[in-house]
Enzyme design. Structure first.
Site, PDB file in Angstrom:
ATOM      1  N   LYS A  81       0.840  -1.200   0.000  1.00  0.00           N
ATOM      2  CA  LYS A  81       0.000   0.000   0.000  1.00  0.00           C
ATOM      3  C   LYS A  81       0.879   1.255   0.000  1.00  0.00           C
ATOM      4  O   LYS A  81       1.882   1.329   0.724  1.00  0.00           O
ATOM      5  CB  LYS A  81      -0.899  -0.017   1.238  1.00  0.00           C
ATOM      6  CG  LYS A  81      -1.869   1.146   1.354  1.00  0.00           C
ATOM      7  CD  LYS A  81      -2.693   0.989   2.628  1.00  0.00           C
ATOM      8  CE  LYS A  81      -3.707   2.105   2.811  1.00  0.00           C
ATOM      9  NZ  LYS A  81      -4.505   1.931   4.052  1.00  0.00           N
ATOM     10  N   SER A 157      -9.255   1.802   3.572  1.00  0.00           N
ATOM     11  CA  SER A 157      -8.400   2.560   2.677  1.00  0.00           C
ATOM     12  C   SER A 157      -7.381   1.714   1.916  1.00  0.00           C
ATOM     13  O   SER A 157      -6.676   2.225   1.038  1.00  0.00           O
ATOM     14  CB  SER A 157      -7.644   3.637   3.465  1.00  0.00           C
ATOM     15  OG  SER A 157      -6.796   3.067   4.449  1.00  0.00           O
ATOM     16  N   SER A 181      -9.461  -0.379   7.727  1.00  0.00           N
ATOM     17  CA  SER A 181      -8.927  -0.185   6.381  1.00  0.00           C
ATOM     18  C   SER A 181      -8.303  -1.416   5.741  1.00  0.00           C
ATOM     19  O   SER A 181      -8.061  -1.422   4.534  1.00  0.00           O
ATOM     20  CB  SER A 181      -7.905   0.956   6.374  1.00  0.00           C
ATOM     21  OG  SER A 181      -8.558   2.186   6.556  1.00  0.00           O
TER      22      SER A 181
END
Length: 465
Positions: A81, A157, A181
């Site tokens: 990420k 996220s 997330s």
């Protein structure tokens, strides 16, 4: 061969390398082809490093030919990420306010551990700006879409990571979870996601969202997550709040099943959450499977009121801290929704913040007492399946913030407990449904064990998009 390789778990890839059935270069080429095929529709990646990945894969292949693998995931394609530092690559965090120029000469602890174990880094996955919300779109990279239906959100996220794993663009991905997330997008995309006990996976630099933010594995199944935890957990001197060394392996006892475990099933947190019927039915069916495997299941609630206001104080204050040093011109580049919550966060007083900390500690004590009776708490991961892409809340819902549709996830960031999501079916539109497993702090192996039992029984997992 490409289709076969992109559908394998990390453990299956390593086993294939060991037997000489295929090699890291084969797997990496297959993953890169899958990314090229799907990126235009899904937008799961901010950056793909084909050249670097193939070079790393060739180096791994040479080690395997010598019978000298470097570590537990040598040659396995991995994605990261774009919140976590990765040496040699800009970490832009979904924001037009972050400059790509710079040295970028340091790995986050979890990235460093994967590198030490020979992982092949193929790309960086998308995030909303600074990871602030439960869906993945940003002013920098646009909208990330769900691989089961590109009109829907991948969640957030860590939405890019979830989509990447779901489509076979590498079986392992690093995500972060400050209010759900990892679990939100994993649930929406039909993969496994674990938020470990806070501090079990070290984090550096420290998050502006403080001790709400965890680093965790996003994988094809629970066994791969246990393998990944063996790599990324353990202390790092840069994380002052990290936990000490792990005793043993996260794979120890993975096959022990759930017989005799005391499981509390809370379908709606005491009626506080409206859960869609298809979600409720799929989760209840999986809980019935747990009972059939020998767990003692009781339908009971943990008996706490929604801690959303305390979470908002802590989360919005963290968001305000993230952008505190930005100039007025830079602030104009921010996601409008982020600007709104930052303004709200900047207005909280120190006393309001400390009151939120008090509420957090009270919830932690409540859950500590709860787990003295019950080994596991089971809930839906999400009360709904993936909704339309490009919006923070479902249209027509009347909700204001992403926390309005994530009531099962953020409480357990406040308490720092391990929590995982397991795919347990699809709704009538073919969208994945997730079940959440929560255990007491430090009982990460128990969460993994129960999740693995669901996979082994056939109650978990959905066919790929």
């Amino acid at each position: 061969m490409t289709t076969v390789l992109t559908g394998l778990t990390a453990q299956e890839l390593v086993d294939g390398y060991r037997k000489g059935e295929f090699g890291p270069v084969d797997a990496t080429r297959a993953v890169l082809a899958r990314i090229e095929e799907t990126q235009p529709a899904l937008n799961a990646f901010t950056r793909v490093d084909a050249e670097g990945a193939l070079a790393a894969a060739e180096a791994s292949a040479q080690r395997w030919r010598r019978g000298e693998p470097q570590g537990l995931v040598d040659g396995v394609p991995v994605t990261v990420k774009d919140i976590l530092l990765q040496r040699g690559v800009p970490t832009l965090r979904g924001s037009r306010t972050v400059r790509a120029e710079g040295r970028w000469d340091e790995d986050a602890p979890s990235v460093a551990r994967l590198r030490e174990h020979g992982a092949v880094f193929v790309g960086r996955t998308t995030t909303p700006e600074f990871g602030w919300k439960g869906v993945t779109d940003s002013p920098l990279t646009g909208v990330t879409r769900n691989p089961y239906d590109t009109s829907r959100t991948a969640g957030g996220s860590s939405g890019g990571s979830a989509a990447a794993v779901a489509i076979g663009a590498g079986p392992l991905s690093l995500g972060t979870d400050g209010g759900g997330s990892v679990r939100i997008p994993a649930s929406f995309c039909g993969i496994f996601g674990l938020k470990p006990t806070y501090g079990r996976v070290p984090l550096y630099p420290a998050s502006a969202f403080g001790t709400l933010s965890h680093v965790g594995p996003m994988t094809r199944d629970a066994a791969d997550a246990a393998l990944m935890m063996d790599v990324i957990s353990g202390p790092d001197p840069r994380d002052w709040s990290g936990l000490g060394p792990v005793a043993g392996s996260f794979r120890d006892g993975l096959e022990d099943g759930v017989r005799g475990l005391r499981v509390a099933f809370s379908p709606s947190l005491g009626g506080q959450v409206a859960v869609r019927p298809e979600v409720a039915a799929a989760v209840r069916g999986a809980v019935t499977r747990l009972a059939g495997l020998g767990a003692y299941v009781e339908e009971v609630d943990p008996d706490f009121t929604d801690p959303v206001e305390a979470f908002h104080v802590l989360w919005f204050s963290g968001a305000a801290r993230v952008v505190q040093q930005l100039s007025p011109a830079q602030r104009e580049l921010l996601d409008p929704g982020l600007k709104e919550v930052c303004a709200r966060g900047a207005r909280y007083s120190a006393l309001e913040y400390l009151a939120a900390v008090d509420a957090r500690m009270a919830l932690g004590r409540r859950m500590g007492a709860f787990h003295s009776t019950y080994d596991l708490l089971v809930t839906p991961t999400m009360p709904l399946t993936a909704f339309e892409a490009g919006v923070e809340v479902p249209r027509g819902s009347g909700l204001r913030h992403w926390t309005g549709w994530t009531p099962f996830t953020y409480p357990f960031n406040l308490t720092q407990q391990p929590a995982a999501t397991v795919p347990v079916g699809r709704d009538a539109e073919g969208l994945p449904i997730g079940l959440q497993l929560v255990a007491a702090r430090h009982a990460d192996t128990l969460v993994l064990r129960a999740a693995h039992a669901l996979y082994a029984s056939g109650a978990a997992g959905v066919s790929g998009p």
